[in-house]
Design an enzyme around this catalytic site. Structure first.
Site, mmCIF file in Angstrom:
data_model
loop_
_atom_site.group_PDB
_atom_site.id
_atom_site.type_symbol
_atom_site.label_atom_id
_atom_site.label_comp_id
_atom_site.label_asym_id
_atom_site.label_seq_id
_atom_site.Cartn_x
_atom_site.Cartn_y
_atom_site.Cartn_z
ATOM 1 N N GLN A 18 0.818 -1.221 0.000
ATOM 2 C CA GLN A 18 0.000 0.000 0.000
ATOM 3 C C GLN A 18 0.856 1.277 0.000
ATOM 4 O O GLN A 18 0.651 2.171 -0.813
ATOM 5 C CB GLN A 18 -0.911 -0.028 1.226
ATOM 6 C CG GLN A 18 -1.968 1.047 1.254
ATOM 7 C CD GLN A 18 -3.036 0.804 2.311
ATOM 8 O OE1 GLN A 18 -4.192 1.123 2.108
ATOM 9 N NE2 GLN A 18 -2.668 0.242 3.452
ATOM 10 N N TYR A 131 1.736 -8.830 16.632
ATOM 11 C CA TYR A 131 2.119 -7.884 15.583
ATOM 12 C C TYR A 131 2.878 -6.699 16.174
ATOM 13 O O TYR A 131 3.964 -6.339 15.710
ATOM 14 C CB TYR A 131 0.874 -7.396 14.832
ATOM 15 C CG TYR A 131 1.129 -6.208 13.932
ATOM 16 C CD1 TYR A 131 1.908 -6.342 12.785
ATOM 17 C CD2 TYR A 131 0.604 -4.943 14.231
ATOM 18 C CE1 TYR A 131 2.162 -5.247 11.966
ATOM 19 C CE2 TYR A 131 0.850 -3.859 13.418
ATOM 20 C CZ TYR A 131 1.623 -4.013 12.281
ATOM 21 O OH TYR A 131 1.887 -2.928 11.481
#
Length: 286
Positions: A18, A131
């Site tokens: 992205q 994460y």
């Protein structure tokens, strides 16, 4: 006869992602940007990292490649660390070996989200998810290896490439007239076009250290969804819900808002207000 200005060479990892794809469009007369995607560079291979850096000899590496599946990471911790810590270590070591500046893209998930005020760059980190922990491990690897580093934490990223919240809302607007969106998580949406522009500005400086970079201002996901529909003129009724009503495998920070102290202290151009950025995206980036 004036000397010709040197061309800044930037290498972007994760060039198909992205943010990476957005960065690939920022070529000017004074710089050249080379992108390497996953099929061109396996960052978990130290040998490949060194070979790629040696071949391109960049002045700057902007490291966008990452394991970003927040929920999946809870059941794949080894893979998350392999990419976000070891992969970052590999590319950082290669960059350091060839004396390139290094810019690591990090995340609001390094914080636990319990603060009642915006997070400062120097605030205590306390990631609650695999994460977030793996991205913080990447930050620490960079700090231990590279002298000339930028660590840029960002949040709630969206743009013309890849999947993101704005695209999801716009898709659902064509399918439903009523949606329920979480209202007790607060953060700052970040438009990849603006983040890329900031990174290009930043890496041309010598102002090394940790930065918080997002579009300015804050909102809840519920308010963000309402703004998306208002600005795109979709007639969708948005109803608020709590995080507890919408459980996910990985916990989300209740407060992801980050103060931009380093940007201000170093006299850099801050990112514009989030709603203004959203308008630009809806007009130009879809």
């Amino acid at each position: 006869m004036t000397a010709k200005a040197s061309i800044l060479k930037i290498l972007v990892t994760g060039a198909n992602g992205q943010l990476g794809r957005e960065l690939m469009e920022w070529v000017t007369d004074t710089m050249v940007i080379v992108g390497v995607a996953r099929d061109q560079l396996d960052i978990t291979s130290a040998r490949q990292c060194r070979d790629v850096i040696e071949f391109h000899r960049p002045d700057v590496v902007i490291h966008c490649a990452a394991y970003t599946a927040v929920d999946k990471a809870e059941t794949e911790p080894d893979e998350a660390y392999r990419v976000n810590e070891q992969g970052t270590r590999n590319i950082a070591e290669a960059a350091a070996a060839f004396e390139a500046k290094f810019c690591y893209i990090s995340t609001d998930y390094v914080f636990d989200g319990t603060s009642s005020s915006p997070y400062l760059e120097q605030d205590q980190t306390n990631p609650l998810t695999v994460y977030g922990k793996s991205k913080l491990a990447g930050e620490r690897a960079v700090q231990s290896i590279v002298e000339r580093y930028f660590i840029v934490r960002t949040s709630w990223v969206y743009g013309q490439y890849g999947n993101n919240f704005v695209k999801t809302m716009l898709k659902l607007a064509g399918e439903r007239d009523r949606l329920t969106v979480v209202s007790d998580q607060i953060g700052s949406p970040t438009y990849t076009y603006d983040l890329a522009a900031f990174l290009i500005q930043l890496v041309q400086t010598e102002h090394y250290g940790i930065y918080h970079a997002s579009n300015t201002g804050s909102c809840s996901w519920y308010q963000f969804a309402e703004a998306i529909f208002e600005e795109s003129e979709h007639k969708v009724k948005v109803e608020p819900c709590t995080t507890a009503e919408f459980p996910r495998p990985a916990s989300r920070p209740a407060n992801s808002v980050m103060a931009h102290g380093a940007i201000m202290a170093n006299g850099l151009q801050d990112l514009r207000p989030w709603r203004e950025a959203l308008r630009h995206y809806l007009k130009n980036g879809e």
